[in-house]
Design a protein around this motif. Structure first.
Motif, short mmCIF file in Angstrom:
data_model
loop_
_atom_site.label_atom_id
_atom_site.label_comp_id
_atom_site.label_asym_id
_atom_site.label_seq_id
_atom_site.Cartn_x
_atom_site.Cartn_y
_atom_site.Cartn_z
N ALA A 191 0.85 -1.18 0.00
CA ALA A 191 0.00 0.00 0.00
C ALA A 191 0.89 1.24 0.00
O ALA A 191 2.05 1.18 0.43
CB ALA A 191 -0.90 -0.01 1.23
N PRO A 192 0.37 2.36 -0.47
CA PRO A 192 1.18 3.59 -0.49
C PRO A 192 1.72 3.93 0.89
O PRO A 192 0.98 3.92 1.88
CB PRO A 192 0.20 4.65 -0.97
CG PRO A 192 -0.81 3.91 -1.76
CD PRO A 192 -0.95 2.57 -1.07
N GLY A 193 3.01 4.18 0.97
CA GLY A 193 3.62 4.56 2.23
C GLY A 193 3.87 3.41 3.19
O GLY A 193 4.33 3.63 4.32
N LYS A 194 3.59 2.19 2.76
CA LYS A 194 3.79 1.03 3.64
C LYS A 194 4.76 0.05 3.02
O LYS A 194 5.02 0.07 1.81
CB LYS A 194 2.45 0.35 3.92
CG LYS A 194 1.47 1.20 4.71
CD LYS A 194 0.26 0.40 5.15
CE LYS A 194 -0.65 1.23 6.01
NZ LYS A 194 -1.82 0.43 6.48
N GLN A 195 5.28 -0.84 3.86
CA GLN A 195 6.19 -1.85 3.37
C GLN A 195 5.42 -2.96 2.65
O GLN A 195 4.25 -3.21 2.94
CB GLN A 195 6.98 -2.44 4.55
CG GLN A 195 7.97 -1.47 5.17
CD GLN A 195 8.86 -2.13 6.19
OE1 GLN A 195 8.47 -3.09 6.85
NE2 GLN A 195 10.07 -1.62 6.34
N ARG A 196 6.11 -3.62 1.75
CA ARG A 196 5.52 -4.75 1.07
C ARG A 196 5.35 -5.89 2.07
O ARG A 196 6.25 -6.17 2.88
CB ARG A 196 6.41 -5.19 -0.10
CG ARG A 196 5.75 -6.13 -1.07
CD ARG A 196 6.57 -6.28 -2.34
NE ARG A 196 6.70 -5.02 -3.07
CZ ARG A 196 7.17 -4.94 -4.31
NH1 ARG A 196 7.56 -6.03 -4.96
NH2 ARG A 196 7.27 -3.77 -4.89
N LYS A 208 -12.00 -4.77 1.98
CA LYS A 208 -12.07 -3.57 2.80
C LYS A 208 -11.23 -2.48 2.15
O LYS A 208 -10.28 -2.78 1.41
CB LYS A 208 -11.54 -3.86 4.20
CG LYS A 208 -12.18 -5.05 4.88
CD LYS A 208 -11.47 -5.38 6.18
CE LYS A 208 -12.04 -6.62 6.83
NZ LYS A 208 -11.32 -6.97 8.08
N PRO A 209 -11.52 -1.21 2.45
CA PRO A 209 -10.69 -0.14 1.89
C PRO A 209 -9.21 -0.31 2.23
O PRO A 209 -8.34 0.04 1.41
CB PRO A 209 -11.27 1.12 2.54
CG PRO A 209 -12.70 0.78 2.76
CD PRO A 209 -12.70 -0.68 3.14
N GLU A 210 -8.90 -0.88 3.38
CA GLU A 210 -7.49 -1.08 3.74
C GLU A 210 -6.81 -2.17 2.94
O GLU A 210 -5.60 -2.38 3.07
CB GLU A 210 -7.36 -1.37 5.25
CG GLU A 210 -8.24 -2.47 5.76
CD GLU A 210 -9.53 -1.93 6.39
OE1 GLU A 210 -10.15 -1.00 5.81
OE2 GLU A 210 -9.91 -2.45 7.46
#
Length: 119
Positions: free
Chosen positions: A37-42, A84-86
């Motif tokens: 996700a944007p700004g998060k780790q894979r 979910k949106p997340e």
């Protein structure tokens, strides 16, 4: 050399479902799905050992996500339900060195397919 081609991403409303597909060429015992996700780790989602079909899931998969395969067509699937949106992220197919969810265990990456879940 293993080559991976994903398909099946798209936009869906919360509560909906998507099935991602990854067609691979070359031999690979361990296949998996990851997302970023944007700004998060894979992060790893699920892994399958293709000779037998053993599977391994991240805790957050929580019964909503299922990895499967069609050995005849060298395709690995990721069925995602009750989205979910997340869950919005770029989803990547991967060929792994071991039965692991760690990105460091990946030998080959697909190009990624975007999944967007709206509320």
């Amino acid at each position: 050399q293993v080559q991976l081609v994903e398909s099946g991403g798209g936009s869906v409303q919360a509560g909906g479902s998507l099935r991602l597909a990854c067609r691979y060429t070359g031999s690979s015992g361990f296949m998996g799905w990851f997302r970023q996700a944007p700004g998060k780790q894979r992060e790893g989602i699920a892994t399958i050992w293709t000779p037998i079909g053993n599977t391994y899931y991240a805790d957050f998969a929580g019964g909503r996500i299922t990895i499967s395969q069609d050995k005849a067509s060298n395709t690995v699937y990721l069925q995602m339900d009750t989205l979910k949106p997340e869950d919005t992220a770029m989803y990547y197919c991967a060929g792994l060195k071991t039965f692991s969810l760690a990105p460091t265990a990946v030998s080959y990456w697909g190009q990624g397919t975007q999944v967007t879940v709206s509320s």
